[in-house]
Design a protein around this motif. Sequence first.
Motif, mmCIF file in Angstrom:
data_model
loop_
_atom_site.group_PDB
_atom_site.id
_atom_site.type_symbol
_atom_site.label_atom_id
_atom_site.label_comp_id
_atom_site.label_asym_id
_atom_site.label_seq_id
_atom_site.Cartn_x
_atom_site.Cartn_y
_atom_site.Cartn_z
ATOM 1 N N ALA A 96 0.385 -1.264 0.176
ATOM 2 C CA ALA A 96 -0.137 0.639 0.324
ATOM 3 C C ALA A 96 1.185 1.488 -0.464
ATOM 4 N N GLY A 97 2.303 1.128 0.552
ATOM 5 C CA GLY A 97 2.679 1.872 1.029
ATOM 6 C C GLY A 97 3.209 3.023 -0.482
ATOM 7 N N GLU A 98 3.855 1.553 -1.565
ATOM 8 C CA GLU A 98 4.343 1.584 -2.668
ATOM 9 C C GLU A 98 3.819 2.097 -3.438
ATOM 10 N N VAL A 99 1.940 2.060 -3.718
ATOM 11 C CA VAL A 99 1.362 2.535 -4.555
ATOM 12 C C VAL A 99 1.428 3.732 -3.790
ATOM 13 N N THR A 100 0.853 4.065 -2.911
ATOM 14 C CA THR A 100 0.534 5.271 -2.458
ATOM 15 C C THR A 100 1.447 6.563 -2.710
ATOM 16 N N SER A 104 3.216 10.625 -7.182
ATOM 17 C CA SER A 104 4.800 10.819 -8.053
ATOM 18 C C SER A 104 4.289 11.480 -9.179
ATOM 19 N N ARG A 105 3.359 10.545 -9.854
ATOM 20 C CA ARG A 105 2.368 11.257 -10.664
ATOM 21 C C ARG A 105 1.367 11.518 -10.955
ATOM 22 N N LEU A 106 0.729 11.770 -9.576
ATOM 23 C CA LEU A 106 -0.163 13.080 -9.884
ATOM 24 C C LEU A 106 -0.536 13.473 -7.969
ATOM 25 N N PRO A 107 1.268 14.362 -8.584
ATOM 26 C CA PRO A 107 1.231 14.961 -6.266
ATOM 27 C C PRO A 107 0.188 15.818 -6.202
ATOM 28 N N ASN A 108 -0.754 16.411 -6.734
ATOM 29 C CA ASN A 108 -1.819 17.192 -6.050
ATOM 30 C C ASN A 108 -3.210 16.509 -5.860
ATOM 31 N N ILE A 109 -3.366 15.578 -6.226
ATOM 32 C CA ILE A 109 -4.903 15.137 -5.774
ATOM 33 C C ILE A 109 -4.679 14.089 -4.657
ATOM 34 N N MET A 110 -5.460 14.033 -4.325
ATOM 35 C CA MET A 110 -5.925 13.533 -2.728
ATOM 36 C C MET A 110 -6.196 11.840 -2.682
ATOM 37 N N ILE A 111 -5.959 11.094 -1.970
ATOM 38 C CA ILE A 111 -5.321 10.030 -2.062
ATOM 39 C C ILE A 111 -6.149 8.985 -0.529
ATOM 40 N N SER A 112 -6.911 8.755 -0.667
ATOM 41 C CA SER A 112 -7.503 7.698 0.094
ATOM 42 C C SER A 112 -7.640 5.970 0.862
ATOM 43 N N VAL A 151 -7.964 1.126 10.916
ATOM 44 C CA VAL A 151 -7.679 2.088 10.022
ATOM 45 C C VAL A 151 -5.616 2.473 10.341
ATOM 46 N N TYR A 152 -5.698 2.337 12.215
ATOM 47 C CA TYR A 152 -4.622 3.202 12.518
ATOM 48 C C TYR A 152 -3.297 2.690 11.633
ATOM 49 N N CYS A 153 -3.164 1.588 11.264
ATOM 50 C CA CYS A 153 -1.940 0.445 10.572
ATOM 51 C C CYS A 153 -1.763 1.952 9.107
ATOM 52 N N TYR A 154 -3.157 2.467 8.840
ATOM 53 C CA TYR A 154 -2.223 3.496 7.965
ATOM 54 C C TYR A 154 -1.814 4.744 8.153
ATOM 55 N N ASN A 155 -1.793 4.744 9.514
ATOM 56 C CA ASN A 155 -0.836 6.386 9.612
ATOM 57 C C ASN A 155 0.029 6.967 9.558
ATOM 58 N N ASP A 156 1.086 5.838 8.869
ATOM 59 C CA ASP A 156 2.419 5.965 8.653
ATOM 60 C C ASP A 156 2.130 6.206 6.878
ATOM 61 N N LYS A 197 -8.160 5.169 16.487
ATOM 62 C CA LYS A 197 -6.886 5.789 16.403
ATOM 63 C C LYS A 197 -5.969 6.214 15.368
ATOM 64 N N SER A 198 -7.254 6.788 14.218
ATOM 65 C CA SER A 198 -6.722 7.068 13.035
ATOM 66 C C SER A 198 -5.222 9.130 13.323
ATOM 67 N N VAL A 199 -4.906 9.055 12.611
ATOM 68 C CA VAL A 199 -4.162 10.437 13.109
ATOM 69 C C VAL A 199 -3.950 11.454 11.482
ATOM 70 N N LYS A 200 -5.287 10.984 11.518
ATOM 71 C CA LYS A 200 -5.036 11.070 9.717
ATOM 72 C C LYS A 200 -6.962 11.470 9.978
ATOM 73 N N PRO A 201 -7.593 12.427 9.223
ATOM 74 C CA PRO A 201 -9.105 12.657 8.670
ATOM 75 C C PRO A 201 -9.229 11.631 8.956
ATOM 76 N N MET A 202 -10.740 11.423 8.412
ATOM 77 C CA MET A 202 -11.566 9.910 8.126
ATOM 78 C C MET A 202 -13.016 10.605 8.113
ATOM 79 N N TRP A 203 -13.407 9.684 7.071
ATOM 80 C CA TRP A 203 -14.589 9.665 6.076
ATOM 81 C C TRP A 203 -15.761 8.160 6.074
#
Length: 196
Positions: A3-7, A12-20, A28-33, A57-63
Amino acid sequence: AFAGEVTASIRSRLPNIMISMESAREQVYCYNDLDLDIVGVSKYNNTGEVLPAGSFKSVKPMWLSSFGASSQYNSSNDFQMQYVLSFYNNAMKNGYQGAFYWSYGYMAANADSLSLIDRGTGKLRPAAASIHFNILNRQYERQGFGDVLDKPVLLYIDDLLNIQWIGSRDAYTYTVERSTDNKKWAVIAKELLYYE
């Protein structure tokens, strides 16, 4: 790691796009890093109940990235409207940034309780009116207009047979009356859906 490699590749290709990323589990805390802008969680039940966003326990905003009914047996318009609105309202109350009702169209695998388009008529079902109402109502509140949509809002009228408006809160059928003297009123249409 995958998942980290995909992100990183997307960034790198779309620097301004939001990623979720979305999880159906509470871990979901495993996504914190990961380099994510927002983390999604999916929830399916018949009541619209959601856990508080802080409990993950997410440090990211959630939806609430997808949601729906867990039962396929009750596909009535009333049932669909109530659980859809409950999910939206409970997501806001519990600290989510938003909620997305993914099942807009009709797919063979979808139950009628999920689809926003009536498979028989091809028209939007009443829950769509309530979703539209809530989106506009919150937009107007942010703009400082207050609760201005508690009554039906007329969009336009071509003639008496072609009236379109945005429905009021939790209502999806209407009766239209006409008066020429403001004393006597005559019903000219009833049981209208919000888009008729």
